[in-house]
Motif scaffolding. Structure first.
Motif, mmCIF file in Angstrom:
data_model
loop_
_atom_site.group_PDB
_atom_site.id
_atom_site.type_symbol
_atom_site.label_atom_id
_atom_site.label_comp_id
_atom_site.label_asym_id
_atom_site.label_seq_id
_atom_site.Cartn_x
_atom_site.Cartn_y
_atom_site.Cartn_z
ATOM 1 N N UNK A 103 1.290 -3.018 4.818
ATOM 2 C CA UNK A 103 1.346 -1.552 4.836
ATOM 3 C C UNK A 103 1.986 -1.050 3.554
ATOM 4 N N UNK A 104 1.595 0.156 3.160
ATOM 5 C CA UNK A 104 2.256 0.765 2.016
ATOM 6 C C UNK A 104 3.665 1.182 2.415
ATOM 7 N N UNK A 105 4.518 1.338 1.447
ATOM 8 C CA UNK A 105 5.909 1.677 1.729
ATOM 9 C C UNK A 105 6.034 3.092 2.279
ATOM 10 N N UNK A 106 7.144 3.342 2.951
ATOM 11 C CA UNK A 106 7.407 4.682 3.487
ATOM 12 C C UNK A 106 7.489 5.711 2.370
ATOM 13 N N UNK A 107 8.050 5.325 1.235
ATOM 14 C CA UNK A 107 8.157 6.279 0.124
ATOM 15 C C UNK A 107 6.770 6.636 -0.392
ATOM 16 N N UNK A 108 5.874 5.667 -0.452
ATOM 17 C CA UNK A 108 4.497 5.941 -0.873
ATOM 18 C C UNK A 108 3.790 6.853 0.102
ATOM 19 N N UNK A 109 4.050 6.676 1.379
ATOM 20 C CA UNK A 109 3.448 7.514 2.406
ATOM 21 C C UNK A 109 3.886 8.964 2.249
ATOM 22 N N UNK A 110 5.162 9.162 1.987
ATOM 23 C CA UNK A 110 5.678 10.518 1.817
ATOM 24 C C UNK A 110 5.044 11.224 0.629
ATOM 25 N N UNK A 120 -4.142 17.987 -3.255
ATOM 26 C CA UNK A 120 -4.558 16.900 -4.145
ATOM 27 C C UNK A 120 -5.000 15.688 -3.323
ATOM 28 N N UNK A 121 -5.972 15.926 -2.441
ATOM 29 C CA UNK A 121 -6.434 14.885 -1.524
ATOM 30 C C UNK A 121 -7.010 13.684 -2.264
ATOM 31 N N UNK A 122 -7.806 13.937 -3.296
ATOM 32 C CA UNK A 122 -8.408 12.823 -4.037
ATOM 33 C C UNK A 122 -7.336 11.931 -4.658
ATOM 34 N N UNK A 123 -6.309 12.549 -5.227
ATOM 35 C CA UNK A 123 -5.202 11.775 -5.816
ATOM 36 C C UNK A 123 -4.463 10.992 -4.728
ATOM 37 N N UNK A 130 -4.564 2.228 -4.113
ATOM 38 C CA UNK A 130 -3.797 1.422 -5.066
ATOM 39 C C UNK A 130 -2.644 0.694 -4.363
ATOM 40 N N UNK A 131 -1.862 1.431 -3.580
ATOM 41 C CA UNK A 131 -0.725 0.827 -2.884
ATOM 42 C C UNK A 131 -1.157 -0.209 -1.855
ATOM 43 N N UNK A 132 -2.222 0.093 -1.112
ATOM 44 C CA UNK A 132 -2.718 -0.849 -0.100
ATOM 45 C C UNK A 132 -3.197 -2.136 -0.746
ATOM 46 N N UNK A 133 -3.858 -2.019 -1.897
ATOM 47 C CA UNK A 133 -4.331 -3.205 -2.606
ATOM 48 C C UNK A 133 -3.165 -4.066 -3.078
#
Length: 198
Positions: A103-110, A120-123, A130-133
């Motif tokens: 899983x991606x980190x909580x900070x990345x999720x925020x 900025x949905x596309x971003x 990127x994070x999941x990979x």
């Protein structure tokens, strides 16, 4: 996570690692491993800090220790990563090993949630990909170093991160999580995961 000396059924000393893995636990566990006095490390933990799980696993591997999930114990998430550091790995009958996808980190999720709110949905999607990979690649590299089948990554991805998969005995052998039972039957392939969702 606590680290205490216990005795196995034959009276031999073992190190029991139990409780949630918190940031900084890898340093404390490593210091305890350095003291020695046992050949086997037992695990009973719901997981926790992923990086510390990896570091505990590397510490076990560098000391060539055996690892076990004893009867009545459960090892989940980052605990499994720590357990995989054992050069020889046992899971007793009546023990539970539970995995879930990276899983991606909580900070990345925020950050992604903020980007979506700001239009900025596309971003946000790009950041998620990127994070999941990165997380999946990190887990795959670790599994490879520990001699575990990369099929585990694809199998774990069959459930959401919030769910866990309770691995059956055949799956533990198939993925080489238990590396003391010989090769699985050639015709065996894992079926549908046994999900445990919160």
């Amino acid at each position: 996570m606590t680290a205490t000396i216990r005795s196995d059924a034959a009276g031999a000393p073992v190190l029991l690692l139990e409780g949630r893995i918190e940031r900084g636990d890898a340093d404390r566990v490593d210091a305890r491993l350095a003291q020695g006095g046992f050949l086997e490390v037992w695990f009973d933990s719901p997981g926790g800090a992923v990086e510390d799980g990896y570091r505990i696993g590397h510490a076990l591997r560098s000391r060539r220790l055996a690892a076990r999930v004893p009867r009545g114990a459960a090892c989940a998430s980052a605990c499994v990563d720590a357990f995989l550091g054992g050069v020889i790995r046992f899971v007793d009958d009546g023990a539970a090993v539970i995995v879930h996808p990276a899983s991606i980190s909580k900070s990345g999720r925020g950050l992604m949630e903020r980007l979506v709110r700001e239009g900025e949905t596309e971003r946000a999607i790009q950041l998620f990909e990127q994070n999941a990979t990165v997380e999946a690649a990190t887990w795959a590299r670790y599994l490879t170093l520990m001699g575990v089948s990369l099929d585990l990554v694809r199998f774990a991805a069959k459930v959401p991160h919030a769910c866990g998969i309770l691995l059956r005995r055949e799956e533990l052998v198939y993925f080489n999580i238990v590396n003391t039972a010989g090769a699985p039957p050639e015709s065996y392939r894992p079926g549908a995961p046994q999900k445990r969702c919160a």
